[in-house]
Design a protein around this motif. Structure first.
Motif, PDB file in Angstrom:
ATOM      1  N   CYS A 193     -17.742  64.776  62.400  1.00  0.00           N
ATOM      2  CA  CYS A 193     -18.596  63.634  62.069  1.00  0.00           C
ATOM      3  C   CYS A 193     -19.231  63.860  60.698  1.00  0.00           C
ATOM      4  CB  CYS A 193     -19.681  63.490  63.134  1.00  0.00           C
ATOM      5  SG  CYS A 193     -20.915  62.242  62.763  1.00  0.00           S
ATOM      6  N   PRO A 194     -19.155  62.886  59.799  1.00  0.00           N
ATOM      7  CA  PRO A 194     -19.705  63.068  58.448  1.00  0.00           C
ATOM      8  C   PRO A 194     -21.213  62.831  58.378  1.00  0.00           C
ATOM      9  CG  PRO A 194     -18.713  60.923  58.601  1.00  0.00           C
ATOM     10  CD  PRO A 194     -18.471  61.588  59.931  1.00  0.00           C
ATOM     11  N   HIS A 195     -21.949  63.556  59.217  1.00  0.00           N
ATOM     12  CA  HIS A 195     -23.397  63.397  59.260  1.00  0.00           C
ATOM     13  C   HIS A 195     -24.035  64.537  58.475  1.00  0.00           C
ATOM     14  CE1 HIS A 195     -27.252  62.809  61.878  1.00  0.00           C
ATOM     15  NE2 HIS A 195     -27.424  62.469  60.622  1.00  0.00           N
ATOM     16  N   TYR A 196     -24.411  64.232  57.262  1.00  0.00           N
ATOM     17  CA  TYR A 196     -24.923  65.253  56.345  1.00  0.00           C
ATOM     18  C   TYR A 196     -26.194  65.900  56.885  1.00  0.00           C
ATOM     19  CZ  TYR A 196     -26.802  67.157  51.937  1.00  0.00           C
ATOM     20  OH  TYR A 196     -27.320  67.971  50.965  1.00  0.00           O
ATOM     21  N   TYR A 197     -27.096  65.105  57.454  1.00  0.00           N
ATOM     22  CA  TYR A 197     -28.367  65.633  57.971  1.00  0.00           C
ATOM     23  C   TYR A 197     -28.133  66.675  59.058  1.00  0.00           C
ATOM     24  CZ  TYR A 197     -32.921  65.575  60.389  1.00  0.00           C
ATOM     25  OH  TYR A 197     -34.110  65.922  60.993  1.00  0.00           O
ATOM     26  N   ARG A 198     -27.159  66.433  59.932  1.00  0.00           N
ATOM     27  CA  ARG A 198     -26.894  67.336  61.045  1.00  0.00           C
ATOM     28  C   ARG A 198     -25.880  68.428  60.709  1.00  0.00           C
ATOM     29  NH1 ARG A 198     -30.396  68.576  64.142  1.00  0.00           N
ATOM     30  NH2 ARG A 198     -31.731  66.823  64.595  1.00  0.00           N
ATOM     31  N   ASN A 199     -24.856  68.085  59.955  1.00  0.00           N
ATOM     32  CA  ASN A 199     -23.723  69.004  59.772  1.00  0.00           C
ATOM     33  C   ASN A 199     -23.644  69.656  58.396  1.00  0.00           C
ATOM     34  OD1 ASN A 199     -22.922  68.367  62.389  1.00  0.00           O
ATOM     35  ND2 ASN A 199     -21.646  66.658  61.711  1.00  0.00           N
ATOM     36  N   GLY A 200     -24.496  69.224  57.470  1.00  0.00           N
ATOM     37  CA  GLY A 200     -24.509  69.864  56.162  1.00  0.00           C
ATOM     38  C   GLY A 200     -25.047  71.288  56.246  1.00  0.00           C
ATOM     39  N   LEU A 201     -24.528  72.170  55.428  1.00  0.00           N
ATOM     40  CA  LEU A 201     -24.969  73.569  55.411  1.00  0.00           C
ATOM     41  C   LEU A 201     -26.179  73.727  54.487  1.00  0.00           C
ATOM     42  CD1 LEU A 201     -21.463  75.282  55.129  1.00  0.00           C
ATOM     43  CD2 LEU A 201     -22.838  74.915  57.203  1.00  0.00           C
ATOM     44  N   PRO A 202     -26.994  74.755  54.697  1.00  0.00           N
ATOM     45  CA  PRO A 202     -28.144  74.981  53.808  1.00  0.00           C
ATOM     46  C   PRO A 202     -27.692  75.064  52.343  1.00  0.00           C
ATOM     47  CG  PRO A 202     -28.298  76.402  55.731  1.00  0.00           C
ATOM     48  CD  PRO A 202     -26.943  75.755  55.794  1.00  0.00           C
ATOM     49  N   GLY A 203     -28.323  74.286  51.494  1.00  0.00           N
ATOM     50  CA  GLY A 203     -28.001  74.292  50.074  1.00  0.00           C
ATOM     51  C   GLY A 203     -26.769  73.503  49.697  1.00  0.00           C
ATOM     52  N   GLU A 204     -26.086  72.908  50.663  1.00  0.00           N
ATOM     53  CA  GLU A 204     -24.849  72.157  50.390  1.00  0.00           C
ATOM     54  C   GLU A 204     -25.189  70.736  49.962  1.00  0.00           C
ATOM     55  OE1 GLU A 204     -20.590  71.882  52.675  1.00  0.00           O
ATOM     56  OE2 GLU A 204     -22.369  71.376  53.856  1.00  0.00           O
ATOM     57  N   SER A 205     -24.654  70.290  48.844  1.00  0.00           N
ATOM     58  CA  SER A 205     -24.901  68.930  48.373  1.00  0.00           C
ATOM     59  C   SER A 205     -24.105  67.936  49.220  1.00  0.00           C
ATOM     60  CB  SER A 205     -24.481  68.785  46.909  1.00  0.00           C
ATOM     61  OG  SER A 205     -23.065  68.881  46.793  1.00  0.00           O
TER      62      SER A 205
END
Length: 467
Positions: free
Chosen positions: A188-200
Motif C-alpha cells: 500500500c502506498p501509504h507514506y505516513y504508515r509505510n515510509g521509513l525514517p528519513g525517507e522522502s
C-alpha cells in the motif's frame, strides 16, 4: 433552489422490511439488537430520518451522491425515459438512444483516448468485467499464461468473486475463500504508515515501484497481465498517493507490457477537482471503471471504458468465436443511462468540477484543523474527500487497539451531532456531496470537531490515552 423531497413516516411494513433485510457491511448480530436507522428523505447535502432529524450526509451516501439528495432534474429524466421506453437491452445488435448517447459522452470526457464503453450496474461488475476482458484479451493474442493480476493492500475494487479478490482488505477475504488464484497484492502506498525514517515521499514512491517490479519478476513478467489501482484509495482509508508514485509505477508496467486498469468508481466525475482522478495524478490507463457519481447515485449504473488496442482484439476474437458472450440484462438500462446523461449535463452546466476546485481549499483548511486534534495522527485530503486517522500517540503513530473502538465511537458521536459518516478501521472518512458550499463545509468541520472531542473524553475515561 431544489424543493426538498417529502418526508414520509415509515409504515409498519417498512419497519418490518428494514428489520428483515440482510444488511451489507454490518455486524449482523449487533444489528439484531440496534435495528436500522431509517432514512426517509433528502434535501441538498442533507438527509432526514424517520424522526425528522436532519443530518449532513458526510459520505454522500456511499461516496456517490455528488449532486445531493433532491435534484429534481434527475427525477424528471427518469420519469421521461420511463414513459418513452422503460427497459430494453443491448444484446444481439440491440440498443437504446440513451445508452448510445451516454457511451459517446463518456468517450468524449475520458482522460485518455478510449474506444468503447461497456455498461453494467455497479463498480464491482465493471471491475469484474475488466478481469474477464483481460483474460479474454490475452487468450486472443496467444498469451494464455499471462493472466495474473496485481492489486494493492488496502485497495477496494468491489465484492464479486473477482473484484473482492482484487480488494486488499482482510475482512473481504476472510471466510469467503478469497482471493482467487492468480490475484496478487503489492504494498500500500501509504507514506505516513509505510515510509521509513528519513525517507522522502519520492524515495518511498521509488520503493513502492521497486517492490512492484520485484513481485512481477518473482512471478514471471510473461504471467502478469494487469495492475488495478484507484487514484485515491478511498475505502482503504483515503490514501493519497505519494509524489511521483504513479509516474514510477507506470514505467514498470510499460516495461513488462502489463495493462493498467484505473478504478475511478469514487474518484471519477469531479471528486478530486478534475473530471477524473487519473488527470489529478497523471495516470494513463488502458481501461477505466466508473460508477457512483456517473448518475450521482440516482440510478444504478457503471461503465468500463477500454482503449482501441483492447477493443480491436475483442472484435477480432468475437468474429473467430461467433459471439462476444458477456453482458448483463440491465447493462445500459435506458432509464439509468438517461439519468446518467442528465447528471453529466448538470456537472457541465453548473461547472461542478470548477466548484470543487473553488471550495476544496476551504475543505482542506478544515481537514487540517481537524488534523491538529490530539486523536488524529494524519489528516489526508484530495479535492472533496478526506480521511482522519486516529492514533493513541502522535509521536509514535501507534494506533488504538481494535477493541478500543475510538474511531467508531467518533462516528457514532458525529451522528448525534448531525453528521452521517463512518469509520473504516482507524480512519474516519468524509466525502460530502460535491454541491457543498463553504458555509456548509465550516458547519461540517465544527460538528466533526465536537465528535472528536467526545471521542477524546471516551478514550480518557477508558484509559486508552493518558493525556
Amino acid at each position: 433552489m431544489n424543493a426538498p423531497h417529502e418526508v414520509i413516516a415509515p409504515s409498519a411494513l417498512q419497519r418490518s422490511d428494514a428489520a428483515h433485510l440482510l444488511h451489507p457491511y454490518t455486524n449482523l448480530s449487533l444489528h439484531e439488537a440496534v435495528g436500522a436507522h431509517v432514512i426517509t428523505g433528502g434535501d441538498g447535502i442533507h438527509v432526514i430520518d424517520e424522526h425528522g432529524k436532519r443530518y449532513i450526509e458526510g459520505l454522500a451516501g456511499l461516496f456517490c451522491a455528488g449532486l445531493g439528495f433532491s435534484e429534481e432534474r434527475l427525477v424528471e429524466a427518469a420519469v421521461r425515459q420511463m414513459r418513452a421506453m422503460p427497459f430494453y437491452h443491448a444484446f444481439a445488435h440491440k440498443s437504446t438512444a440513451p445508452a448510445i448517447e451516454l457511451a459517446e459522452k463518456l468517450l468524449a470526457l475520458a482522460p485518455v483516448p478510449m474506444a468503447k464503453a461497456f455498461f453494467a450496474n455497479s463498480g464491482s461488475e465493471a471491475n469484474d468485467t475488466a478481469v474477464k476482458l483481460i483474460w479474454y484479451y490475452n487468450n486472443a493474442i496467444g498469451r494464455p499464461q499471462k493472466k495474473k493480476i496485481i492489486s494493492r493492500l488496502r485497495a477496494y475494487h468491489g465484492v464479486t468473486v473477482a473484484s473482492a479478490s482484487l480488494t486488499g482488505l482482510p475482512l473481504n477475504h476472510r471466510d469467503f475463500d478469497l482471493p482467487i488464484q492468480g490475484v496478487l497484492h503489492t504494498m500500500c502506498p501509504h507514506y505516513y504508515r509505510n515510509g521509513l525514517p528519513g525517507e522522502s515521499e519520492e524515495a518511498f514512491a521509488s520503493r513502492c515501484a521497486d517492490e512492484l517490479e520485484a513481485l512481477i519478476l518473482r512471478e514471471g513478467p510473461d504471467t502478469v497481465a494487469a495492475f488495478f489501482a484507484e487514484p485515491v484509495m478511498v475505502s482503504g482509508g483515503v490514501i493519497v498517493p505519494p509524489k511521483t508514485y504513479f509516474e514510477k509505477v507506470q514505467a514498470v508496467l510499460r516495461k513488462y507490457d502489463i495493462l493498467f486498469v484505473a478504478d475511478e468508481v469514487i474518484c471519477g466525475f469531479g471528486r478530486t477537482g478534475n473530471w477524473f482522478g487519473s488527470q489529478t495524478f497523471g495516470i494513463e490507463p488502458d481501461m477505466i471503471s466508473v460508477a457512483k457519481q456517473l448518475s450521482a447515485a440516482y440510478m444504478p449504473i457503471s461503465a468500463l471504458l477500454i482503449n482501441e488496442k483492447i477493443e480491436r482484439v475483442l472484435v477480432a476474437q468475437s468474429a473467430k468465436l461467433g459471439s462476444f458472450s458477456h453482458g448483463f440484462t440491465y447493462g445500459g438500462h435506458p432509464v439509468a443511462a438517461a439519468v446518467a446523461l442528465e447528471a453529466l449535463k448538470i456537472y457541465e452546466e453548473r461547472d461542478i468540477v470548477g466548484h470543487v476546485r473553488r471550495v476544496a481549499p476551504r475543505f482542506a483548511q478544515g481537514i487540517a484543523r481537524l488534523g491538529a486534534h490530539p486523536l488524529i495522527g494524519e489528516a489526508r485530503v484530495s479535492g472533496l474527500v478526506a480521511g482522519l486517522e486516529f492514533v493513541r500517540d502522535k509521536t509514535s503513530r501507534e494506533n488504538f487497539a481494535p477493541e478500543a473502538g475510538v474511531a467508531a465511537f467518533a462516528g457514532q458521536r458525529a451522528r448525534e451531532h448531525g453528521v452521517i459518516t463512518r469509520a473504516l478501521g482507524d480512519t474516519l472518512s468524509l466525502c460530502p456531496a460535491m454541491i457543498i458550499d463553504e458555509t456548509q463545509i465550516d458547519d461540517l468541520v465544527e460538528r466533526i470537531e465536537r465528535a472528536l472531542d467526545d471521542a477524546l473524553v471516551y478514550a480518557r475515561e477508558r484509559g486508552h490515552v493518558d493525556f
